[in-house]
Design an enzyme around this catalytic site. Structure first.
Site, mmCIF file in Angstrom:
data_model
loop_
_atom_site.group_PDB
_atom_site.id
_atom_site.type_symbol
_atom_site.label_atom_id
_atom_site.label_comp_id
_atom_site.label_asym_id
_atom_site.label_seq_id
_atom_site.Cartn_x
_atom_site.Cartn_y
_atom_site.Cartn_z
ATOM 1 N N GLY A 131 -7.375 9.180 -29.750
ATOM 2 C CA GLY A 131 -8.586 9.963 -29.624
ATOM 3 C C GLY A 131 -8.661 10.608 -28.249
ATOM 4 N N GLY A 132 -9.639 11.450 -28.054
ATOM 5 C CA GLY A 132 -9.839 12.070 -26.754
ATOM 6 C C GLY A 132 -9.108 13.390 -26.619
ATOM 7 N N ASP A 133 -9.238 13.987 -25.454
ATOM 8 C CA ASP A 133 -8.677 15.310 -25.206
ATOM 9 C C ASP A 133 -7.430 15.174 -24.333
ATOM 10 O OD1 ASP A 133 -8.622 18.240 -24.115
ATOM 11 O OD2 ASP A 133 -10.199 18.280 -25.638
ATOM 12 N N ALA A 136 -9.498 6.886 -17.261
ATOM 13 C CA ALA A 136 -9.575 7.548 -18.569
ATOM 14 C C ALA A 136 -9.190 6.568 -19.663
ATOM 15 C CB ALA A 136 -8.643 8.754 -18.602
ATOM 16 N N GLY A 147 -8.420 6.297 -24.124
ATOM 17 C CA GLY A 147 -8.251 6.917 -25.434
ATOM 18 C C GLY A 147 -7.485 5.951 -26.316
ATOM 19 N N CYS A 190 -9.820 15.645 -19.837
ATOM 20 C CA CYS A 190 -10.616 15.171 -20.971
ATOM 21 C C CYS A 190 -11.477 16.283 -21.575
ATOM 22 C CB CYS A 190 -11.475 13.968 -20.586
ATOM 23 S SG CYS A 190 -10.522 12.601 -19.914
ATOM 24 N N THR A 195 -5.202 14.443 -20.811
ATOM 25 C CA THR A 195 -5.218 13.667 -19.580
ATOM 26 C C THR A 195 -3.844 13.702 -18.941
ATOM 27 O OG1 THR A 195 -6.023 11.620 -18.566
ATOM 28 C CG2 THR A 195 -4.606 11.387 -20.500
ATOM 29 N N TYR A 196 -3.786 13.174 -17.738
ATOM 30 C CA TYR A 196 -2.546 13.135 -16.954
ATOM 31 C C TYR A 196 -2.163 11.690 -16.670
ATOM 32 C CZ TYR A 196 0.062 12.781 -12.561
ATOM 33 O OH TYR A 196 0.965 12.416 -11.594
#
Length: 233
Positions: free
Chosen positions: A89-91, A160, A162, A191, A93-94
Protein backbone atom coordinates in the site's frame (compact mmCIF):
# COMPACT_ATOMS: atom_id res chain seq x y z
CA UNK A 1 -0.55 -19.55 18.42
CA UNK A 2 3.13 -19.04 17.65
CA UNK A 3 4.39 -15.86 19.34
CA UNK A 4 8.00 -16.39 18.32
CA UNK A 5 9.53 -14.36 15.49
CA UNK A 6 12.66 -15.39 13.60
CA UNK A 7 14.99 -12.41 13.34
CA UNK A 8 16.90 -12.10 10.06
CA UNK A 9 19.45 -9.34 9.40
CA UNK A 10 20.39 -9.15 5.72
CA UNK A 11 22.81 -6.24 6.11
CA UNK A 12 22.96 -4.26 2.86
CA UNK A 13 21.02 -5.98 0.07
CA UNK A 14 19.55 -5.08 -3.30
CA UNK A 15 15.86 -4.13 -3.14
CA UNK A 16 14.64 -6.61 -5.78
CA UNK A 17 16.57 -9.51 -4.22
CA UNK A 18 15.10 -8.63 -0.83
CA UNK A 19 11.59 -8.32 -2.27
CA UNK A 20 11.92 -11.79 -3.81
CA UNK A 21 13.13 -13.13 -0.46
CA UNK A 22 10.18 -11.51 1.32
CA UNK A 23 7.82 -13.13 -1.18
CA UNK A 24 9.33 -16.56 -0.46
CA UNK A 25 8.82 -16.18 3.29
CA UNK A 26 5.34 -14.72 2.77
CA UNK A 27 4.33 -17.60 0.48
CA UNK A 28 5.73 -20.24 2.86
CA UNK A 29 3.35 -19.00 5.57
CA UNK A 30 0.41 -18.87 3.18
CA UNK A 31 1.13 -22.44 2.03
CA UNK A 32 0.85 -23.72 5.60
CA UNK A 33 -2.41 -21.83 6.15
CA UNK A 34 -3.95 -23.13 2.92
CA UNK A 35 -2.88 -26.71 3.74
CA UNK A 36 -4.35 -26.38 7.24
CA UNK A 37 -7.73 -25.39 5.82
CA UNK A 38 -7.77 -27.98 3.03
CA UNK A 39 -6.59 -30.88 5.16
CA UNK A 40 -8.19 -29.83 8.45
CA UNK A 41 -4.80 -29.55 10.13
CA UNK A 42 -3.49 -27.13 12.73
CA UNK A 43 0.20 -26.80 11.90
CA UNK A 44 1.89 -23.73 13.39
CA UNK A 45 2.86 -20.91 11.05
CA UNK A 46 6.21 -19.14 11.26
CA UNK A 47 6.78 -15.40 11.77
CA UNK A 48 9.76 -13.44 10.47
CA UNK A 49 11.28 -10.01 10.99
CA UNK A 50 13.80 -8.92 8.35
CA UNK A 51 16.20 -6.01 8.91
CA UNK A 52 17.90 -4.65 5.78
CA UNK A 53 19.58 -1.58 4.35
CA UNK A 54 19.08 -0.95 0.63
CA UNK A 55 21.22 0.80 -1.98
CA UNK A 56 19.50 3.91 -3.38
CA UNK A 57 16.04 2.88 -4.62
CA UNK A 58 12.59 4.39 -5.14
CA UNK A 59 9.48 2.23 -4.74
CA UNK A 60 5.92 3.02 -5.79
CA UNK A 61 2.97 1.35 -4.04
CA UNK A 62 0.06 -0.13 -5.97
CA UNK A 63 -2.17 2.86 -5.22
CA UNK A 64 0.57 5.38 -5.98
CA UNK A 65 0.85 7.95 -8.78
CA UNK A 66 3.88 7.47 -11.04
CA UNK A 67 3.99 11.25 -11.53
CA UNK A 68 5.27 11.52 -7.95
CA UNK A 69 8.58 10.21 -9.34
CA UNK A 70 10.35 13.31 -10.64
CA UNK A 71 13.31 11.61 -12.36
CA UNK A 72 13.48 9.94 -15.76
CA UNK A 73 15.44 6.75 -16.44
CA UNK A 74 18.64 8.59 -17.34
CA UNK A 75 18.48 10.77 -14.23
CA UNK A 76 17.94 7.67 -12.09
CA UNK A 77 21.13 6.18 -13.51
CA UNK A 78 23.03 9.38 -12.81
CA UNK A 79 21.84 9.24 -9.19
CA UNK A 80 22.89 5.59 -8.92
CA UNK A 81 19.32 4.67 -8.03
CA UNK A 82 16.72 2.15 -9.18
CA UNK A 83 12.92 2.32 -9.34
CA UNK A 84 10.29 -0.40 -8.77
CA UNK A 85 6.51 -0.55 -8.82
CA UNK A 86 5.60 -2.89 -5.97
CA UNK A 87 2.63 -4.56 -4.29
CA UNK A 88 2.42 -2.73 -0.97
CA UNK A 89 0.00 0.00 0.00
CA UNK A 90 0.98 3.64 -0.08
CA UNK A 91 2.55 5.86 -2.70
CA UNK A 92 6.22 6.53 -3.48
CA UNK A 93 9.14 6.42 -1.08
CA UNK A 94 12.92 6.25 -1.03
CA UNK A 95 15.23 3.69 0.57
CA UNK A 96 18.97 4.04 0.87
CA UNK A 97 22.10 3.87 3.03
CA UNK A 98 21.65 5.15 6.57
CA UNK A 99 18.01 4.09 6.68
CA UNK A 100 16.82 1.18 8.82
CA UNK A 101 14.25 -0.87 6.93
CA UNK A 102 12.20 -3.55 8.67
CA UNK A 103 9.94 -6.13 7.05
CA UNK A 104 7.78 -8.00 9.60
CA UNK A 105 6.38 -11.03 7.80
CA UNK A 106 3.84 -12.20 10.34
CA UNK A 107 0.80 -14.39 10.50
CA UNK A 108 -1.42 -11.96 12.39
CA UNK A 109 -3.67 -14.87 13.40
CA UNK A 110 -0.86 -15.63 15.86
CA UNK A 111 -1.40 -12.22 17.44
CA UNK A 112 -4.58 -10.32 16.48
CA UNK A 113 -6.57 -9.98 13.28
CA UNK A 114 -6.62 -6.20 12.92
CA UNK A 115 -4.53 -4.43 10.25
CA UNK A 116 -5.34 -1.02 11.72
CA UNK A 117 -4.00 -2.12 15.11
CA UNK A 118 -0.94 -3.62 13.43
CA UNK A 119 -0.06 -0.33 11.75
CA UNK A 120 -0.70 1.70 14.89
CA UNK A 121 1.60 -0.58 16.93
CA UNK A 122 4.31 -0.28 14.27
CA UNK A 123 4.00 3.49 14.56
CA UNK A 124 4.04 3.32 18.36
CA UNK A 125 7.24 1.27 18.24
CA UNK A 126 8.98 4.07 16.34
CA UNK A 127 7.47 6.79 18.54
CA UNK A 128 8.94 5.08 21.62
CA UNK A 129 12.34 4.64 19.95
CA UNK A 130 12.48 8.33 19.08
CA UNK A 131 11.41 9.27 22.59
CA UNK A 132 14.52 7.51 23.89
CA UNK A 133 16.51 10.08 21.92
CA UNK A 134 14.51 12.96 23.35
CA UNK A 135 12.45 13.45 20.19
CA UNK A 136 8.70 13.90 20.46
CA UNK A 137 6.94 12.39 17.44
CA UNK A 138 3.47 11.22 16.58
CA UNK A 139 0.89 10.51 13.89
CA UNK A 140 -0.55 12.75 11.22
CA UNK A 141 -4.27 12.27 10.71
CA UNK A 142 -5.00 10.20 7.62
CA UNK A 143 -1.28 9.69 6.84
CA UNK A 144 0.40 6.45 7.88
CA UNK A 145 3.88 6.76 9.36
CA UNK A 146 5.62 8.74 12.09
CA UNK A 147 5.93 12.51 11.98
CA UNK A 148 7.49 15.40 13.85
CA UNK A 149 5.43 18.57 14.40
CA UNK A 150 2.39 16.99 12.74
CA UNK A 151 -0.42 19.45 12.11
CA UNK A 152 1.94 22.43 11.86
CA UNK A 153 3.64 24.13 8.89
CA UNK A 154 6.83 22.37 10.03
CA UNK A 155 5.49 18.81 9.73
CA UNK A 156 8.15 16.35 8.55
CA UNK A 157 8.13 12.58 8.24
CA UNK A 158 10.86 10.51 9.83
CA UNK A 159 9.45 7.01 9.31
CA UNK A 160 7.48 5.78 6.29
CA UNK A 161 5.28 2.69 6.35
CA UNK A 162 3.54 0.56 3.75
CA UNK A 163 2.30 -3.00 4.08
CA UNK A 164 0.62 -5.75 2.13
CA UNK A 165 -1.56 -8.38 3.78
CA UNK A 166 -3.26 -11.54 2.51
CA UNK A 167 -5.05 -14.10 4.68
CA UNK A 168 -3.74 -12.05 7.63
CA UNK A 169 -0.11 -12.54 6.57
CA UNK A 170 1.89 -9.29 6.32
CA UNK A 171 4.87 -8.19 4.27
CA UNK A 172 6.77 -4.95 3.53
CA UNK A 173 6.92 -2.67 6.58
CA UNK A 174 8.72 0.47 7.76
CA UNK A 175 11.69 2.65 6.83
CA UNK A 176 13.19 4.80 9.59
CA UNK A 177 15.53 7.61 8.51
CA UNK A 178 18.51 7.44 10.84
CA UNK A 179 21.54 8.70 8.88
CA UNK A 180 19.83 9.14 5.52
CA UNK A 181 20.94 11.42 2.70
CA UNK A 182 17.78 13.51 2.60
CA UNK A 183 18.70 14.99 -0.78
CA UNK A 184 17.36 11.84 -2.44
CA UNK A 185 13.86 12.73 -1.24
CA UNK A 186 14.00 15.86 -3.40
CA UNK A 187 13.57 13.63 -6.45
CA UNK A 188 10.06 12.51 -5.47
CA UNK A 189 6.89 13.78 -3.85
CA UNK A 190 7.30 11.55 -0.75
CA UNK A 191 4.27 9.38 -0.17
CA UNK A 192 2.44 11.61 -2.64
CA UNK A 193 2.14 14.33 0.00
CA UNK A 194 2.97 17.84 -1.17
CA UNK A 195 4.24 20.61 1.06
CA UNK A 196 5.56 18.45 3.89
CA UNK A 197 9.17 17.72 4.65
CA UNK A 198 11.26 14.68 5.47
CA UNK A 199 13.85 14.38 8.20
CA UNK A 200 16.22 11.89 9.83
CA UNK A 201 17.36 11.11 13.34
CA UNK A 202 20.88 12.48 12.94
CA UNK A 203 19.56 15.78 11.56
CA UNK A 204 17.11 16.18 14.43
CA UNK A 205 19.84 15.43 16.97
CA UNK A 206 22.35 17.69 15.24
CA UNK A 207 24.99 14.97 15.03
CA UNK A 208 26.93 13.53 12.11
CA UNK A 209 25.97 9.93 12.77
CA UNK A 210 23.70 7.90 15.05
CA UNK A 211 24.62 4.32 16.05
CA UNK A 212 22.31 2.25 13.84
CA UNK A 213 22.88 -0.96 15.82
CA UNK A 214 21.61 0.84 18.92
CA UNK A 215 18.52 2.01 17.04
CA UNK A 216 17.82 -1.54 15.80
CA UNK A 217 18.11 -2.83 19.37
CA UNK A 218 15.58 -0.26 20.55
CA UNK A 219 13.18 -1.17 17.73
CA UNK A 220 13.30 -4.82 18.78
CA UNK A 221 12.85 -3.91 22.45
CA UNK A 222 9.67 -1.92 21.90
CA UNK A 223 8.31 -4.25 19.22
CA UNK A 224 8.72 -7.11 21.72
CA UNK A 225 6.82 -5.21 24.40
CA UNK A 226 4.00 -3.91 22.22
CA UNK A 227 3.37 -7.10 20.24
CA UNK A 228 4.12 -9.41 23.21
CA UNK A 229 6.49 -11.59 21.19
CA UNK A 230 9.82 -13.36 21.54
CA UNK A 231 12.58 -12.95 18.96
CA UNK A 232 14.70 -15.95 18.08
CA UNK A 233 17.71 -16.29 15.76
Amino acid sequence: MNKQIKLIDLGEKDYKETWDYQEQLFQSILDVKVANRRENKNDATENYFVFVEHPHVYTLGKSGDVHNMLLNDQQLKEKGATFYKINRGGDITYHGPGQIVGYPILDLENFFTDIHKYLRLLEETMILVLKDYGIESGRSEGETGVWLDAGTPFARKICAMGVRASRWVTMHGFALNVNSDLGYFDNIIPCGIRGKGVTSLNVELGVERVDEDEVRSKILKYFTELFEVQFIK
